[in-house]
Design a protein around this motif. Sequence first.
Motif, PDB file in Angstrom:
ATOM      1  N   GLY A  61       9.132  -4.884  16.013  1.00 31.53           N
ATOM      2  CA  GLY A  61       9.825  -3.666  15.603  1.00 31.53           C
ATOM      3  C   GLY A  61       9.072  -2.819  14.600  1.00 31.53           C
ATOM      4  O   GLY A  61       9.675  -2.053  13.848  1.00 31.53           O
ATOM      5  N   ILE A  62       7.743  -2.952  14.592  1.00 28.33           N
ATOM      6  CA  ILE A  62       6.923  -2.141  13.675  1.00 28.33           C
ATOM      7  C   ILE A  62       5.799  -1.471  14.452  1.00 28.33           C
ATOM      8  O   ILE A  62       5.432  -1.908  15.542  1.00 28.33           O
ATOM      9  CB  ILE A  62       6.345  -2.969  12.500  1.00 28.33           C
ATOM     10  CG1 ILE A  62       5.439  -4.099  13.018  1.00 28.33           C
ATOM     11  CG2 ILE A  62       7.450  -3.523  11.621  1.00 28.33           C
ATOM     12  CD1 ILE A  62       4.747  -4.886  11.933  1.00 28.33           C
ATOM     13  N   SER A  63       5.261  -0.431  13.868  1.00 30.61           N
ATOM     14  CA  SER A  63       4.154   0.294  14.503  1.00 30.61           C
ATOM     15  C   SER A  63       2.821  -0.310  14.067  1.00 30.61           C
ATOM     16  O   SER A  63       2.744  -1.065  13.084  1.00 30.61           O
ATOM     17  CB  SER A  63       4.196   1.764  14.102  1.00 30.61           C
ATOM     18  OG  SER A  63       3.935   1.886  12.711  1.00 30.61           O
ATOM     19  N   LEU A  64       1.787   0.061  14.780  1.00 31.61           N
ATOM     20  CA  LEU A  64       0.437  -0.348  14.403  1.00 31.61           C
ATOM     21  C   LEU A  64       0.106   0.180  13.013  1.00 31.61           C
ATOM     22  O   LEU A  64      -0.483  -0.525  12.186  1.00 31.61           O
ATOM     23  CB  LEU A  64      -0.585   0.152  15.430  1.00 31.61           C
ATOM     24  CG  LEU A  64      -2.047  -0.184  15.189  1.00 31.61           C
ATOM     25  CD1 LEU A  64      -2.266  -1.687  15.108  1.00 31.61           C
ATOM     26  CD2 LEU A  64      -2.912   0.411  16.285  1.00 31.61           C
ATOM     27  N   SER A  65       0.520   1.392  12.728  1.00 34.83           N
ATOM     28  CA  SER A  65       0.285   1.988  11.409  1.00 34.83           C
ATOM     29  C   SER A  65       1.000   1.190  10.311  1.00 34.83           C
ATOM     30  O   SER A  65       0.423   0.894   9.260  1.00 34.83           O
ATOM     31  CB  SER A  65       0.763   3.440  11.400  1.00 34.83           C
ATOM     32  OG  SER A  65       0.557   4.015  10.131  1.00 34.83           O
ATOM     33  N   ALA A  66       2.265   0.812  10.560  1.00 36.83           N
ATOM     34  CA  ALA A  66       3.016   0.034   9.574  1.00 36.83           C
ATOM     35  C   ALA A  66       2.373  -1.338   9.372  1.00 36.83           C
ATOM     36  O   ALA A  66       2.263  -1.829   8.234  1.00 36.83           O
ATOM     37  CB  ALA A  66       4.462  -0.119  10.010  1.00 36.83           C
ATOM     38  N   ALA A  67       1.935  -1.960  10.463  1.00 34.66           N
ATOM     39  CA  ALA A  67       1.297  -3.274  10.368  1.00 34.66           C
ATOM     40  C   ALA A  67      -0.008  -3.185   9.584  1.00 34.66           C
ATOM     41  O   ALA A  67      -0.316  -4.064   8.765  1.00 34.66           O
ATOM     42  CB  ALA A  67       1.040  -3.834  11.762  1.00 34.66           C
ATOM     43  N   THR A  68      -0.778  -2.121   9.801  1.00 31.56           N
ATOM     44  CA  THR A  68      -2.027  -1.934   9.078  1.00 31.56           C
ATOM     45  C   THR A  68      -1.747  -1.744   7.591  1.00 31.56           C
ATOM     46  O   THR A  68      -2.436  -2.318   6.739  1.00 31.56           O
ATOM     47  CB  THR A  68      -2.806  -0.728   9.644  1.00 31.56           C
ATOM     48  OG1 THR A  68      -3.036  -0.960  11.037  1.00 31.56           O
ATOM     49  CG2 THR A  68      -4.130  -0.533   8.937  1.00 31.56           C
ATOM     50  N   THR A  69      -0.717  -0.960   7.266  1.00 35.12           N
ATOM     51  CA  THR A  69      -0.338  -0.767   5.865  1.00 35.12           C
ATOM     52  C   THR A  69       0.077  -2.095   5.240  1.00 35.12           C
ATOM     53  O   THR A  69      -0.297  -2.403   4.101  1.00 35.12           O
ATOM     54  CB  THR A  69       0.798   0.274   5.755  1.00 35.12           C
ATOM     55  OG1 THR A  69       0.328   1.513   6.272  1.00 35.12           O
ATOM     56  CG2 THR A  69       1.258   0.455   4.321  1.00 35.12           C
ATOM     57  N   MET A  70       0.837  -2.911   5.987  1.00 34.61           N
ATOM     58  CA  MET A  70       1.249  -4.224   5.486  1.00 34.61           C
ATOM     59  C   MET A  70       0.030  -5.096   5.191  1.00 34.61           C
ATOM     60  O   MET A  70      -0.036  -5.775   4.168  1.00 34.61           O
ATOM     61  CB  MET A  70       2.160  -4.920   6.492  1.00 34.61           C
ATOM     62  CG  MET A  70       3.483  -4.231   6.685  1.00 34.61           C
ATOM     63  SD  MET A  70       4.326  -4.839   8.150  1.00 34.61           S
ATOM     64  CE  MET A  70       5.417  -6.020   7.435  1.00 34.61           C
ATOM     65  N   PHE A  71      -0.923  -5.083   6.118  1.00 34.74           N
ATOM     66  CA  PHE A  71      -2.142  -5.865   5.926  1.00 34.74           C
ATOM     67  C   PHE A  71      -2.867  -5.414   4.661  1.00 34.74           C
ATOM     68  O   PHE A  71      -3.258  -6.239   3.828  1.00 34.74           O
ATOM     69  CB  PHE A  71      -3.067  -5.731   7.140  1.00 34.74           C
ATOM     70  CG  PHE A  71      -4.433  -6.325   6.915  1.00 34.74           C
ATOM     71  CD1 PHE A  71      -4.619  -7.698   6.911  1.00 34.74           C
ATOM     72  CD2 PHE A  71      -5.530  -5.504   6.693  1.00 34.74           C
ATOM     73  CE1 PHE A  71      -5.873  -8.247   6.685  1.00 34.74           C
ATOM     74  CE2 PHE A  71      -6.781  -6.045   6.474  1.00 34.74           C
ATOM     75  CZ  PHE A  71      -6.965  -7.420   6.471  1.00 34.74           C
ATOM     76  N   LEU A  72      -3.049  -4.109   4.494  1.00 36.48           N
ATOM     77  CA  LEU A  72      -3.769  -3.600   3.323  1.00 36.48           C
ATOM     78  C   LEU A  72      -3.035  -3.925   2.022  1.00 36.48           C
ATOM     79  O   LEU A  72      -3.668  -4.245   1.007  1.00 36.48           O
ATOM     80  CB  LEU A  72      -4.010  -2.101   3.460  1.00 36.48           C
ATOM     81  CG  LEU A  72      -4.955  -1.696   4.601  1.00 36.48           C
ATOM     82  CD1 LEU A  72      -5.006  -0.178   4.736  1.00 36.48           C
ATOM     83  CD2 LEU A  72      -6.338  -2.283   4.404  1.00 36.48           C
ATOM     84  N   LYS A  73      -1.701  -3.895   2.036  1.00 40.10           N
ATOM     85  CA  LYS A  73      -0.934  -4.271   0.845  1.00 40.10           C
ATOM     86  C   LYS A  73      -1.140  -5.741   0.500  1.00 40.10           C
ATOM     87  O   LYS A  73      -1.239  -6.103  -0.672  1.00 40.10           O
ATOM     88  CB  LYS A  73       0.554  -3.965   1.043  1.00 40.10           C
ATOM     89  CG  LYS A  73       0.858  -2.489   0.949  1.00 40.10           C
ATOM     90  CD  LYS A  73       2.342  -2.213   1.073  1.00 40.10           C
ATOM     91  CE  LYS A  73       2.616  -0.716   0.923  1.00 40.10           C
ATOM     92  NZ  LYS A  73       4.055  -0.424   0.884  1.00 40.10           N
ATOM     93  N   GLN A  74      -1.224  -6.592   1.533  1.00 37.67           N
ATOM     94  CA  GLN A  74      -1.485  -8.009   1.297  1.00 37.67           C
ATOM     95  C   GLN A  74      -2.899  -8.238   0.758  1.00 37.67           C
ATOM     96  O   GLN A  74      -3.110  -9.108  -0.087  1.00 37.67           O
ATOM     97  CB  GLN A  74      -1.256  -8.821   2.574  1.00 37.67           C
ATOM     98  CG  GLN A  74       0.202  -8.940   2.951  1.00 37.67           C
ATOM     99  CD  GLN A  74       0.992  -9.714   1.918  1.00 37.67           C
ATOM    100  OE1 GLN A  74       0.646 -10.837   1.562  1.00 37.67           O
ATOM    101  NE2 GLN A  74       2.058  -9.104   1.423  1.00 37.67           N
ATOM    102  N   VAL A  75      -3.855  -7.461   1.234  1.00 38.22           N
ATOM    103  CA  VAL A  75      -5.224  -7.557   0.707  1.00 38.22           C
ATOM    104  C   VAL A  75      -5.215  -7.280  -0.793  1.00 38.22           C
ATOM    105  O   VAL A  75      -5.823  -8.007  -1.586  1.00 38.22           O
ATOM    106  CB  VAL A  75      -6.165  -6.564   1.443  1.00 38.22           C
ATOM    107  CG1 VAL A  75      -7.481  -6.408   0.698  1.00 38.22           C
ATOM    108  CG2 VAL A  75      -6.405  -7.029   2.872  1.00 38.22           C
ATOM    109  N   VAL A  76      -4.499  -6.231  -1.202  1.00 40.60           N
ATOM    110  CA  VAL A  76      -4.416  -5.882  -2.624  1.00 40.60           C
ATOM    111  C   VAL A  76      -3.677  -6.978  -3.388  1.00 40.60           C
ATOM    112  O   VAL A  76      -4.114  -7.408  -4.457  1.00 40.60           O
ATOM    113  CB  VAL A  76      -3.726  -4.502  -2.802  1.00 40.60           C
ATOM    114  CG1 VAL A  76      -3.441  -4.217  -4.259  1.00 40.60           C
ATOM    115  CG2 VAL A  76      -4.593  -3.402  -2.185  1.00 40.60           C
ATOM    116  N   ARG A  77      -2.568  -7.451  -2.844  1.00 41.99           N
ATOM    117  CA  ARG A  77      -1.762  -8.488  -3.508  1.00 41.99           C
ATOM    118  C   ARG A  77      -2.561  -9.771  -3.717  1.00 41.99           C
ATOM    119  O   ARG A  77      -2.526 -10.388  -4.775  1.00 41.99           O
ATOM    120  CB  ARG A  77      -0.526  -8.771  -2.686  1.00 41.99           C
ATOM    121  CG  ARG A  77       0.372  -9.811  -3.292  1.00 41.99           C
ATOM    122  CD  ARG A  77       1.627  -9.991  -2.473  1.00 41.99           C
ATOM    123  NE  ARG A  77       2.468 -10.986  -3.088  1.00 41.99           N
ATOM    124  CZ  ARG A  77       3.396 -11.646  -2.454  1.00 41.99           C
ATOM    125  NH1 ARG A  77       3.628 -11.408  -1.188  1.00 41.99           N
ATOM    126  NH2 ARG A  77       4.115 -12.549  -3.077  1.00 41.99           N
TER     127      ARG A  77
END
Length: 86
Positions: A24-40
Amino acid sequence: MANLNIRVDDTLKKQAEAVFSELGISLSAATTMFLKQVVRYNGIPFELRADPFFSAENQARLMISKERMEKTGGTVHEMIEVGDND
């Protein structure tokens, strides 16, 4: 907001989009999630491993085995087909 342009294989993109669609998410949302985890995590948020076959230790062991086989008249093909434990 910034734009991020990346190049990926067409098939990989379609497969990833299918997975994200099921979630239920877009590729853009998934990419943003990944980048947030990289920062975290302050790094890649999953384990990265190299194939142990290519480690320096294993390559050195293979070279020793190859040299031992060649000294006894064997061939590299025999080394591959018959392990040290045989």
